[in-house]
Design a protein around this motif. Structure first.
Motif, PDB file in Angstrom:
ATOM      1  N   PHE A 122      23.282  -4.630  -2.231  1.00 50.08           N
ATOM      2  CA  PHE A 122      23.701  -3.304  -1.623  1.00 50.08           C
ATOM      3  C   PHE A 122      24.996  -3.199  -0.759  1.00 50.08           C
ATOM      4  N   CYS A 123      25.505  -3.964  -0.307  1.00 51.17           N
ATOM      5  CA  CYS A 123      26.897  -4.722   0.412  1.00 51.17           C
ATOM      6  C   CYS A 123      27.819  -4.536  -0.630  1.00 51.17           C
ATOM      7  N   ARG A 124      27.628  -5.005  -1.412  1.00 53.31           N
ATOM      8  CA  ARG A 124      28.853  -4.929  -2.506  1.00 53.31           C
ATOM      9  C   ARG A 124      28.991  -3.795  -3.290  1.00 53.31           C
ATOM     10  N   LYS A 125      27.729  -3.178  -4.112  1.00 55.71           N
ATOM     11  CA  LYS A 125      27.915  -1.704  -3.990  1.00 55.71           C
ATOM     12  C   LYS A 125      26.341  -0.455  -3.485  1.00 55.71           C
ATOM     13  N   PRO A 126      27.345  -0.835  -2.197  1.00 58.09           N
ATOM     14  CA  PRO A 126      26.497   0.543  -1.091  1.00 58.09           C
ATOM     15  C   PRO A 126      26.006   2.242  -2.292  1.00 58.09           C
ATOM     16  N   ASP A 127      26.592   2.781  -3.542  1.00 56.77           N
ATOM     17  CA  ASP A 127      26.203   3.786  -3.638  1.00 56.77           C
ATOM     18  C   ASP A 127      25.229   3.548  -4.693  1.00 56.77           C
ATOM     19  N   ILE A 128      24.657   1.987  -4.305  1.00 52.89           N
ATOM     20  CA  ILE A 128      23.577   1.799  -5.010  1.00 52.89           C
ATOM     21  C   ILE A 128      22.571   1.934  -4.300  1.00 52.89           C
ATOM     22  N   VAL A 129      22.316   2.083  -2.813  1.00 55.99           N
ATOM     23  CA  VAL A 129      21.443   2.974  -1.864  1.00 55.99           C
ATOM     24  C   VAL A 129      22.142   4.499  -1.684  1.00 55.99           C
ATOM     25  N   ARG A 130      23.048   4.892  -1.088  1.00 56.19           N
ATOM     26  CA  ARG A 130      23.013   6.042  -1.275  1.00 56.19           C
ATOM     27  C   ARG A 130      23.083   7.077  -2.304  1.00 56.19           C
ATOM     28  N   GLU A 147       0.784  -1.113   0.373  1.00 55.65           N
ATOM     29  CA  GLU A 147       0.482  -0.180  -0.185  1.00 55.65           C
ATOM     30  C   GLU A 147       0.838   1.479   0.096  1.00 55.65           C
ATOM     31  N   ILE A 148       2.105   1.037   0.181  1.00 51.41           N
ATOM     32  CA  ILE A 148       3.399   2.113   1.015  1.00 51.41           C
ATOM     33  C   ILE A 148       4.075   2.483  -0.517  1.00 51.41           C
ATOM     34  N   PHE A 149       4.968   0.896  -0.603  1.00 52.11           N
ATOM     35  CA  PHE A 149       5.549   1.193  -1.274  1.00 52.11           C
ATOM     36  C   PHE A 149       5.432   0.816  -2.792  1.00 52.11           C
ATOM     37  N   SER A 150       6.443   0.982  -3.836  1.00 53.43           N
ATOM     38  CA  SER A 150       6.428   0.336  -5.150  1.00 53.43           C
ATOM     39  C   SER A 150       7.215  -0.974  -5.119  1.00 53.43           C
ATOM     40  N   ALA A 151       6.981  -1.910  -5.711  1.00 57.85           N
ATOM     41  CA  ALA A 151       7.662  -3.492  -6.383  1.00 57.85           C
ATOM     42  C   ALA A 151       9.555  -2.764  -6.153  1.00 57.85           C
ATOM     43  N   GLU A 152      10.009  -1.990  -6.648  1.00 57.43           N
ATOM     44  CA  GLU A 152      10.985  -2.212  -6.247  1.00 57.43           C
ATOM     45  C   GLU A 152      11.839  -2.312  -4.828  1.00 57.43           C
ATOM     46  N   TYR A 153      10.458  -2.147  -3.205  1.00 58.23           N
ATOM     47  CA  TYR A 153      11.378  -2.397  -1.735  1.00 58.23           C
ATOM     48  C   TYR A 153      10.304  -3.030  -1.756  1.00 58.23           C
ATOM     49  N   LEU A 154       9.953  -3.902  -2.580  1.00 60.62           N
ATOM     50  CA  LEU A 154       9.391  -5.165  -1.538  1.00 60.62           C
ATOM     51  C   LEU A 154      10.125  -6.184  -1.614  1.00 60.62           C
ATOM     52  N   TYR A 155      10.480  -7.385  -1.119  1.00 54.08           N
ATOM     53  CA  TYR A 155      10.525  -8.904  -1.326  1.00 54.08           C
ATOM     54  C   TYR A 155       9.631  -9.836  -1.310  1.00 54.08           C
ATOM     55  N   SER A 156       9.482 -11.000  -1.005  1.00 54.90           N
ATOM     56  CA  SER A 156       8.662 -11.949  -1.227  1.00 54.90           C
ATOM     57  C   SER A 156       9.407 -12.990  -0.696  1.00 54.90           C
ATOM     58  N   THR A 157      10.573 -13.776  -0.769  1.00 57.42           N
ATOM     59  CA  THR A 157      10.914 -14.154  -0.567  1.00 57.42           C
ATOM     60  C   THR A 157      12.190 -14.557   0.260  1.00 57.42           C
ATOM     61  N   PRO A 158      12.794 -14.697   1.681  1.00 53.81           N
ATOM     62  CA  PRO A 158      14.093 -14.451   2.302  1.00 53.81           C
ATOM     63  C   PRO A 158      15.628 -14.687   0.995  1.00 53.81           C
ATOM     64  N   GLU A 159      15.110 -15.095   0.385  1.00 57.62           N
ATOM     65  CA  GLU A 159      16.048 -15.893  -0.426  1.00 57.62           C
ATOM     66  C   GLU A 159      15.940 -14.473  -1.612  1.00 57.62           C
ATOM     67  N   GLN A 160      14.899 -13.726  -1.576  1.00 63.80           N
ATOM     68  CA  GLN A 160      14.978 -11.852  -2.743  1.00 63.80           C
ATOM     69  C   GLN A 160      15.566 -11.280  -1.186  1.00 63.80           C
ATOM     70  N   LEU A 161      15.195 -11.002  -0.397  1.00 61.10           N
ATOM     71  CA  LEU A 161      15.339 -10.458   0.674  1.00 61.10           C
ATOM     72  C   LEU A 161      16.741  -9.760   0.430  1.00 61.10           C
ATOM     73  N   PHE A 162      18.221 -11.893   0.725  1.00 63.02           N
ATOM     74  CA  PHE A 162      19.141 -11.489   0.952  1.00 63.02           C
ATOM     75  C   PHE A 162      20.736 -11.492  -0.627  1.00 63.02           C
ATOM     76  N   LYS A 163      19.592 -11.547  -1.455  1.00 71.12           N
ATOM     77  CA  LYS A 163      19.829 -11.385  -2.429  1.00 71.12           C
ATOM     78  C   LYS A 163      19.941  -9.191  -2.353  1.00 71.12           C
ATOM     79  N   LYS A 164      19.298  -9.075  -2.520  1.00 71.53           N
ATOM     80  CA  LYS A 164      19.373  -7.699  -2.296  1.00 71.53           C
ATOM     81  C   LYS A 164      20.369  -7.500  -1.257  1.00 71.53           C
ATOM     82  N   LEU A 165      20.062  -7.249  -0.156  1.00 70.88           N
ATOM     83  CA  LEU A 165      20.904  -6.946   0.189  1.00 70.88           C
ATOM     84  C   LEU A 165      22.724  -7.341   0.242  1.00 70.88           C
ATOM     85  N   GLN A 166      22.696  -8.093  -0.078  1.00 69.97           N
ATOM     86  CA  GLN A 166      24.528  -8.661  -0.940  1.00 69.97           C
ATOM     87  C   GLN A 166      24.406  -7.949  -2.031  1.00 69.97           C
TER      88      GLN A 166
END
Length: 375
Positions: A335-343, A314-333
């Motif tokens: 971002f940790c490799r390329k933190p400027d994506i977040v910054r 209801e609040i966030f678009s699809a790019e900020y959502l994950y459906s499975t723990p695996e998707q969450l892990f990949k996103k965090l991985q």
């Protein structure tokens, strides 16, 4: 006093809403109970308020959260039953997360249904909160062994509406990297057209006081994760928040009512911070936090990662959502490799729609007795 504010669990977001209304809406009087022993508050608060609230001919409107059994109170105090009765849902007990279905106490959800039936206006803090409650009533009532009531949703839905939890946002520009200043300046421009205080909804007293970082309480859900580079001053945990209660499976973490004040937590210790840059320094570590209060987190420059469930779509678009723990892990991985994506990213969420400046007129209209109303 024309507006009667009643809060059976005066803590966390419940307290913040009452305080905000008390400070910014004229002619309010508040009666409350401390935020302890939540289950007993839900069971017995109406009897306490029956005796604690003095009779008065000046009351016109009554607002309470769904912790209170409103049906019991108006039965015990017929004079209060004549007021315009507003019931505000921070959360609902029909779908509130429990470890096992047999752990759900029928009485709490039943009390909320009864309260809705006697209320004149039923207000939910999100569309998910409203729809999950209304569409679950018929299934919930099937737990009654026989002589079940019918069509209760049809009685409650016409008087139901969504009104997001209002937040007084602080100006956090001085804590943000330089490349994000322009983005925030659109919200905090020096001219009156973009100044959040220019709406005229804040009282003169409010404008003179320092703005507090109040917290929101949209319907909670599991594993809210935010990546951030904010310093600690912009992201202090609230003095009072709901307790994080995790089961053995971390994916099923849920929020529960707190009884004790949580310890202070600094997700961004400034002693470990290095000088701010333009967001492209790959050697700087990425800070990952699990905040109770996402709406404040995004406002402070955090990148949200939330489950594709509950209130989050209801609040966030699809790019900020994950459906499975695996998707969450990949996103965090990634971002940790390329933190400027977040910054370098500007979150595509209009947090201003949840501000008190944007919502104050709706709340004041809600708390106004209807014209010509026979009270």
């Amino acid at each position: 006093m024309s507006v009667l504010l009643i809060e059976a669990f005066y803590g966390g977001s419940h307290k913040q809403l009452i305080d905000l209304l008390q400070e910014n809406v004229e002619d309010c009087v508040t009666f409350s109970l401390p935020a302890k022993k939540w289950h007993w508050r839900a069971r017995t608060a109406s009897l306490y308020f029956m005796q604690a609230i003095p009779s008065s001919s000046t009351y016109r409107v009554l607002l309470t959260s769904s912790v209170l059994n409103l049906a019991e109170l108006v039965a015990l105090r017929p004079d209060l039953g004549k007021l315009k009765k507003i019931l505000y849902f921070h959360e609902n007990q029909l779908v509130y997360p429990v470890r096992k279905s047999q752990d759900r106490d029928f009485q709490y959800g039943y009390n909320q249904v009864l309260s809705c039936l006697v209320a004149d206006v039923v207000v939910f803090n999100s569309s998910f909160n409203m729809e999950s409650f209304l569409t679950s009533i018929s299934t919930f009532m099937k737990l009654i062994p026989d002589h079940r009531p019918k069509d209760l949703e049809k009685l409650i839905r016409p008087k139901s509406q969504v009104l997001y939890f209002p937040i007084k946002f602080p100006d956090v520009r001085r804590f943000l990297p330089e490349h994000k200043h322009f983005y925030k300046s659109r919200m905090y421009g020096i001219d009156a057209s973009t100044n959040p205080d220019s709406s005229g909804c804040l009282s003169d007293l409010q404008r003179k006081q320092p703005t507090e970082n109040n917290t929101s309480n949209l319907t909670p859900g599991p594993n809210k994760i935010m990546s951030t580079t904010c310093p600690e001053e912009a992201f202090k945990s609230p003095e009072t928040s709901q307790e994080m209660n995790r089961t053995q499976n971390p994916e099923t973490a849920v929020l529960q009512h707190e009884e004790d004040k949580p310890p202070n937590f600094n997700p961004c210790d400034t002693r470990k911070m290095v000088e701010r840059d333009d967001g492209g320094n790959q050697s700087r570590p990425l800070h990952i936090v699990w905040p109770h209060r996402w709406l404040e987190a995004v406002h402070c420059g955090c990148y949200p990662l939330c489950p594709k469930a509950l209130v989050y779509p209801e609040i966030f678009s699809a790019e900020y959502l994950y459906s499975t723990p695996e998707q969450l892990f990949k996103k965090l991985q990634d971002f940790c490799r390329k933190p400027d994506i977040v910054r370098r990213h500007h979150v595509k969420v209009d947090t201003d729609q949840f501000s008190w400046a944007a919502l104050c007129r709706k709340f004041r209209s809600l708390l106004a007795a209807e014209a010509g109303e026979d009270l």
